[in-house]
Each structure stands twice: as structure tokens, then as C-alpha cells.
Write a protein that holds these residues in place. Structure first.
Motif, PDB file in Angstrom:
ATOM      1  N   LEU A  28       2.859   2.322   3.946  1.00 33.93           N
ATOM      2  CA  LEU A  28       1.533   2.619   4.456  1.00 33.93           C
ATOM      3  C   LEU A  28       0.598   2.940   3.306  1.00 33.93           C
ATOM      4  O   LEU A  28       0.947   3.696   2.396  1.00 33.93           O
ATOM      5  N   SER A  32      -9.228   1.884   1.108  1.00 28.78           N
ATOM      6  CA  SER A  32      -9.499   0.448   1.031  1.00 28.78           C
ATOM      7  C   SER A  32     -10.140   0.132  -0.312  1.00 28.78           C
ATOM      8  O   SER A  32     -10.623   1.015  -1.022  1.00 28.78           O
ATOM      9  N   GLN A  36      -7.507   2.620  -2.831  1.00 29.53           N
ATOM     10  CA  GLN A  36      -6.260   2.601  -2.073  1.00 29.53           C
ATOM     11  C   GLN A  36      -5.205   3.529  -2.686  1.00 29.53           C
ATOM     12  O   GLN A  36      -5.151   3.698  -3.905  1.00 29.53           O
ATOM     13  N   GLN A  75      -0.044   2.762  12.129  1.00 26.14           N
ATOM     14  CA  GLN A  75       0.759   1.551  12.049  1.00 26.14           C
ATOM     15  C   GLN A  75       1.054   1.228  10.583  1.00 26.14           C
ATOM     16  O   GLN A  75       0.155   1.347   9.732  1.00 26.14           O
ATOM     17  N   ASP A  77       1.508  -0.763   7.096  1.00 25.98           N
ATOM     18  CA  ASP A  77       0.884  -1.957   6.516  1.00 25.98           C
ATOM     19  C   ASP A  77       1.930  -3.018   6.213  1.00 25.98           C
ATOM     20  O   ASP A  77       1.607  -4.197   6.080  1.00 25.98           O
TER      21      ASP A  77
END
Length: 277
Positions: A28, A32, A36, A75, A77
Motif C-alpha cells: 500500500l 500521489s 508517495q 484497498q 495497491d
């Protein structure tokens, strides 16, 4: 508590020994673009049906991120998370959760707080109005087990910190979820109250045999409660040690002073110190 979102094409047929929780290569990333940060990297972790697993590691190693992945609040990545062989694609239902800070609703009594999961989780929410006495009796029985029967009509602000956490644990378990997630639930308590709640948690686990994942900074707590202790590295979180706790149950506080117990604690501590270097 929303329904578990599942991807049918990812379902696996049940088989003997299938883990209840199964993280496969889960990674995860937060942020962005150029901001990141890789929080968890290719994590493989299985938790068996009825197994109690503790997760420890340096601050910022991804322990809380792991909790969010298992419950479907985040969720991955990369990789995937499975519950009973079904891929998790959204918030998981039928999971109990307890956190470090009390999350009792201040306008509800202790009993009303413990009854809350019945009002939210299927199929109980369709039944609670017609079968309120039945659900009330179940909640009162659990409050009696943890010594809070006489405080059922008290409000959270009328309870001590330890009492509030007992009520939190009751609320997490009252609907008998097959999975319990504990995110440092006793970290803000004094040492004596914390140890008292270790015994209570063990008692409830021995009775209900739910699967459990405990995130904690307290290594004694991890070894006392868990069948297996997972040590994560500093960020990005990777598993650097899986230590099975082969100590008899039920465990007493006296066991925490025995050489076999201390040996496991020191092994885990040394691994974390090396990971922080």
C-alpha cells in the motif's frame, strides 16, 4: 458496519486448513505523484480460524495500515486480501473492533453502547425490535462476565478508563463476530488495569474462539495473548520475524515472570531494535 464486498472471480473453494485471513503480496502506497510513501511492501500473512495473532514493530511500520487492509477500509495497491477465501473489495461485515481510545457514544448508557452492533449488523438489525429482550439479555450476560452488570445504566463519563475499555470489548464481541481486530486497546491504561484486561481478553477468546489480530507496542501483552507474534520492519513494513508462542493456556500473570516467557519477549525486542537501526 457495511457488508463485505467480494469479487466472485477471486473466490477460492474452501479447503482444509484454509486461513481465515489471508494477505497475499499486499502493498500500500500513501500519497500521489512525488509525495508517495510505501507503507507496506509485499506482505504475506495468514491468520487461522480461531488463531490469536499479535503484530508489533517500530513506530510507523504499518501496523495500523495492516488493520485497515484486513477490514477493507483500505484497498492494497498490489496484492490482495482474502477473508475465508473471498477477496475483500470493501468494508468487511461481522468484524469486531476495539481501539486505544474509548469510542463509546457519550449519550448512550453502557448497555445501550454494547447493544449498538445489533442495531447495525445483519441479521440482528432486522430482529432487534421484535426480540429486544433476547438481545438485552445477551448484552447483560457479557457485562456480567466482565464485571460491569451493575454499571449497565451508567454513561461513559461515569466509568473509569478501564471500565470503558471493558465496555468497548463487550461491544466488539456481543454479536459474536468471527474476527476481532484490536488496535492498541489497552495502551492508555495503567499497568494493573491493562493486565486485568489481558486476562479478560484471554477468557473471552478461550470461550468464543474467534480469530483475532492485535496491534500493540507492549511486547509482554503480545506474548501473553497471542498464539503467534508477527514483527514488522521499519517503513515500509515487511515481516522480519514470525514467533510462535508455545506456552500453555490459560496463561496467568505469574507466567510473565518465567524464563520461557521472558526469552520470547527478549527475542522479539532484539529483533525490533535491529530493525530500527
Amino acid at each position: 458496519m457495511a457488508a463485505c464486498a467480494l469479487a466472485p472471480e477471486e473466490q477460492r473453494p474452501p479447503h482444509s486448513g484454509q486461513p481465515y485471513v489471508d494477505l497475499r503480496g499486499a502493498s500500500l502506497v500513501y500519497g500521489s505523484g512525488g509525495e508517495q510513501m510505501l507503507a507496506i511492501d509485499r506482505l504475506d500473512l495468514q491468520v487461522g480460524q480461531g488463531e490469536f495473532v499479535a503484530v508489533v514493530g517500530p513506530s510507523g511500520c504499518g501496523k495500523s495500515t495492516l488493520m485497515k487492509l484486513v477490514t477493507g477500509l483500505l484497498q492494497p495497491d498490489a496484492g490482495a486480501v482474502f477473508i475465508q477465501g473471498q477477496k475483500v473489495t470493501g468494508p468487511v461485515r461481522n468484524v469486531g473492533m476495539a481501539f486505544q481510545n474509548s469510542t463509546l457514544l457519550p449519550w448512550r448508557t453502557t448497555l445501550e453502547n454494547v447493544l449498538l452492533p445489533f442495531e447495525l449488523v445483519k441479521p440482528h438489525r432486522q430482529r432487534i425490535r421484535r426480540h429486544h429482550a433476547e438481545y438485552r439479555a445477551r448484552a447483560m450476560h457479557l457485562l456480567d462476565v466482565v464485571g460491569l452488570k451493575d454499571f449497565a445504566e451508567k454513561y461513559p463519563w461515569e466509568l473509569s478508563g478501564g471500565m470503558q475499555q471493558r465496555a468497548n470489548v463487550c461491544r466488539a464481541l456481543v454479536h459474536q463476530p468471527p474476527l476481532l481486530m484490536l488496535d492498541e486497546p489497552f495502551g492508555a491504561l495503567d499497568a494493573f488495569t491493562r493486565e486485568e484486561l489481558w486476562l479478560l481478553t484471554q477468557q473471552l477468546w478461550l470461550k468464543q474462539r474467534f480469530s483475532a489480530i492485535l496491534v500493540t507496542h507492549d511486547l509482554r501483552e503480545a506474548v501473553f495473548l497471542a498464539d503467534r507474534v508477527i514483527v514488522l520492519s521499519k517503513r515500509p513494513g515487511r515481516i522480519i520475524l514470525e514467533r510462535r508462542v508455545d506456552l500453555p493456556r490459560p496463561r496467568s500473570l505469574a507466567h510473565t515472570y518465567e524464563p520461557a516467557f521472558s526469552e520470547i519477549v527478549h527475542e522479539i525486542r532484539d529483533t525490533i531494535l535491529e530493525a530500527r537501526a
